[in-house]
Motif scaffolding. Structure first.
Motif, mmCIF file in Angstrom:
data_model
loop_
_atom_site.group_PDB
_atom_site.id
_atom_site.type_symbol
_atom_site.label_atom_id
_atom_site.label_comp_id
_atom_site.label_asym_id
_atom_site.label_seq_id
_atom_site.Cartn_x
_atom_site.Cartn_y
_atom_site.Cartn_z
ATOM 1 N N ALA A 78 -4.032 -0.803 3.654
ATOM 2 C CA ALA A 78 -4.054 -2.208 3.228
ATOM 3 C C ALA A 78 -3.988 -2.339 1.712
ATOM 4 C CB ALA A 78 -5.304 -2.904 3.763
ATOM 5 N N GLN A 79 -4.726 -1.503 0.990
ATOM 6 C CA GLN A 79 -4.714 -1.567 -0.477
ATOM 7 C C GLN A 79 -3.356 -1.153 -1.029
ATOM 8 O OE1 GLN A 79 -7.994 1.135 -0.771
ATOM 9 N NE2 GLN A 79 -9.435 -0.478 -1.376
ATOM 10 N N GLY A 80 -2.733 -0.139 -0.435
ATOM 11 C CA GLY A 80 -1.410 0.294 -0.879
ATOM 12 C C GLY A 80 -0.363 -0.783 -0.693
ATOM 13 N N ILE A 81 -0.390 -1.433 0.467
ATOM 14 C CA ILE A 81 0.563 -2.510 0.751
ATOM 15 C C ILE A 81 0.318 -3.693 -0.187
ATOM 16 C CG2 ILE A 81 1.250 -4.224 2.480
ATOM 17 C CD1 ILE A 81 0.586 -2.000 4.603
ATOM 18 N N LYS A 82 -0.939 -4.044 -0.367
ATOM 19 C CA LYS A 82 -1.268 -5.178 -1.242
ATOM 20 C C LYS A 82 -0.827 -4.905 -2.681
ATOM 21 C CE LYS A 82 -4.917 -8.124 -2.904
ATOM 22 N NZ LYS A 82 -6.285 -8.466 -3.005
ATOM 23 N N THR A 83 -1.106 -3.701 -3.181
ATOM 24 C CA THR A 83 -0.714 -3.366 -4.555
ATOM 25 C C THR A 83 0.800 -3.364 -4.698
ATOM 26 O OG1 THR A 83 -2.727 -2.072 -4.836
ATOM 27 C CG2 THR A 83 -0.931 -1.664 -6.408
ATOM 28 N N ASN A 85 2.960 -5.078 -2.978
ATOM 29 C CA ASN A 85 3.383 -6.486 -2.973
ATOM 30 C C ASN A 85 3.060 -7.176 -4.291
ATOM 31 O OD1 ASN A 85 4.718 -7.394 -0.495
ATOM 32 N ND2 ASN A 85 2.905 -6.570 0.505
ATOM 33 N N ASN A 86 1.896 -6.862 -4.869
ATOM 34 C CA ASN A 86 1.546 -7.438 -6.176
ATOM 35 C C ASN A 86 2.533 -7.002 -7.255
ATOM 36 O OD1 ASN A 86 -0.652 -8.762 -5.099
ATOM 37 N ND2 ASN A 86 -2.142 -7.258 -5.803
ATOM 38 N N ILE A 87 2.868 -5.719 -7.264
ATOM 39 C CA ILE A 87 3.839 -5.200 -8.239
ATOM 40 C C ILE A 87 5.193 -5.879 -8.032
ATOM 41 C CG2 ILE A 87 5.134 -3.148 -8.974
ATOM 42 C CD1 ILE A 87 2.210 -3.081 -9.902
ATOM 43 N N LEU A 88 5.610 -6.003 -6.779
ATOM 44 C CA LEU A 88 6.883 -6.662 -6.487
ATOM 45 C C LEU A 88 6.872 -8.100 -7.002
ATOM 46 C CD1 LEU A 88 9.678 -6.435 -5.154
ATOM 47 C CD2 LEU A 88 8.610 -7.219 -3.028
ATOM 48 N N SER A 89 5.769 -8.815 -6.799
ATOM 49 C CA SER A 89 5.710 -10.207 -7.263
ATOM 50 C C SER A 89 5.705 -10.303 -8.790
ATOM 51 C CB SER A 89 4.490 -10.923 -6.681
ATOM 52 O OG SER A 89 3.304 -10.412 -7.222
ATOM 53 N N VAL A 105 3.820 4.301 1.782
ATOM 54 C CA VAL A 105 3.141 5.102 2.806
ATOM 55 C C VAL A 105 1.787 5.534 2.251
ATOM 56 C CG1 VAL A 105 5.239 5.956 3.948
ATOM 57 C CG2 VAL A 105 4.253 7.255 2.055
ATOM 58 N N THR A 106 0.888 5.879 3.151
ATOM 59 C CA THR A 106 -0.452 6.303 2.753
ATOM 60 C C THR A 106 -0.731 7.684 3.323
ATOM 61 O OG1 THR A 106 -1.158 4.007 2.694
ATOM 62 C CG2 THR A 106 -2.900 5.664 2.789
ATOM 63 N N ALA A 107 -1.329 8.539 2.507
ATOM 64 C CA ALA A 107 -1.545 9.946 2.854
ATOM 65 C C ALA A 107 -2.319 10.147 4.144
ATOM 66 C CB ALA A 107 -2.250 10.662 1.705
ATOM 67 N N VAL A 136 8.355 -5.555 0.708
ATOM 68 C CA VAL A 136 7.790 -4.216 0.841
ATOM 69 C C VAL A 136 7.728 -3.869 2.321
ATOM 70 C CG1 VAL A 136 5.740 -2.792 0.463
ATOM 71 C CG2 VAL A 136 6.398 -4.491 -1.246
ATOM 72 N N ILE A 137 8.263 -2.698 2.677
ATOM 73 C CA ILE A 137 8.108 -2.252 4.059
ATOM 74 C C ILE A 137 7.171 -1.050 4.067
ATOM 75 C CG2 ILE A 137 10.334 -3.177 4.780
ATOM 76 C CD1 ILE A 137 11.404 -0.335 4.893
ATOM 77 N N ASP A 138 6.500 -0.872 5.186
ATOM 78 C CA ASP A 138 5.529 0.221 5.293
ATOM 79 C C ASP A 138 5.702 0.906 6.642
ATOM 80 O OD1 ASP A 138 3.172 -0.849 7.203
ATOM 81 O OD2 ASP A 138 3.999 -2.510 6.058
ATOM 82 N N SER A 139 4.823 1.845 6.942
ATOM 83 C CA SER A 139 4.959 2.659 8.133
ATOM 84 C C SER A 139 4.799 1.860 9.425
ATOM 85 C CB SER A 139 3.982 3.830 8.102
ATOM 86 O OG SER A 139 2.668 3.359 7.990
ATOM 87 N N THR A 140 4.340 0.621 9.366
ATOM 88 C CA THR A 140 4.266 -0.201 10.567
ATOM 89 C C THR A 140 5.648 -0.771 10.915
ATOM 90 O OG1 THR A 140 3.691 -2.232 9.375
ATOM 91 C CG2 THR A 140 1.863 -0.846 10.158
#
Length: 147
Positions: A78-83, A85-89, A105-107, A136-140
């Motif tokens: 959740a923190q990786g996705i949020k960060t 998205n924040n960087i993208l914005s 992705v997260t380790a 942003v796309i993620d592993s989900t």
């Protein structure tokens, strides 16, 4: 664009695996999780502005004029996705007319760095192929391999 990416993918993956060795060591030894974000830009631009928006414990890498990555220390999914998205914005307004592709992705979802980075590059390649830009796309995100 996709052909150039595919042609150099292995080299980019090797560079990124090398750069994140210290994070992987800390993850395996101390269970300090981290996320890895990759950003592809269709046109060559300088995204070093990202460095000013991440913590000192995070790390930013320029892989070439179109491809950038950053490692987010001590983050879960959740923190990786949020960060990311924040960087993208933050960078979107400055490069509004450019196509930005981002994946994270997260380790903790992987057993080794090779698979982590391999899946990260699969995600960004999927985004490029399906023109999923400015998000942003993620592993989900289900990545459907076309045969």
């Amino acid at each position: 664009m996709i052909d150039l990416f595919k042609e150099h993918r292995k080299n980019f993956q090797e560079k990124l695996i090398e750069k994140m060795a210290v994070y992987y060591y800390r993850y395996t030894r101390y269970h300090t999780n981290y996320s890895v974000v990759i950003c592809y830009v269709a046109e060559a631009i300088d995204l070093s502005i990202i460095k000013t928006h991440i913590r000192k414990s995070d790390e930013f890498f320029k892989l070439n004029n179109h491809l950038y990555a950053f490692v987010l220390d001590s983050t879960d999914d959740a923190q990786g996705i949020k960060t990311a998205n924040n960087i993208l914005s933050i960078i979107q307004p400055q490069y509004f007319s450019k196509h930005l592709y981002m994946a994270v992705v997260t380790a903790s979802n992987y057993t080794d760095t090779f698979q982590t980075i391999h899946d990260l590059f699969d995600l960004i390649e999927y985004a490029l192929h399906h023109n999923i830009n400015n998000s942003v796309i993620d592993s989900t995100q289900p990545v459907l391999h076309e045969g």
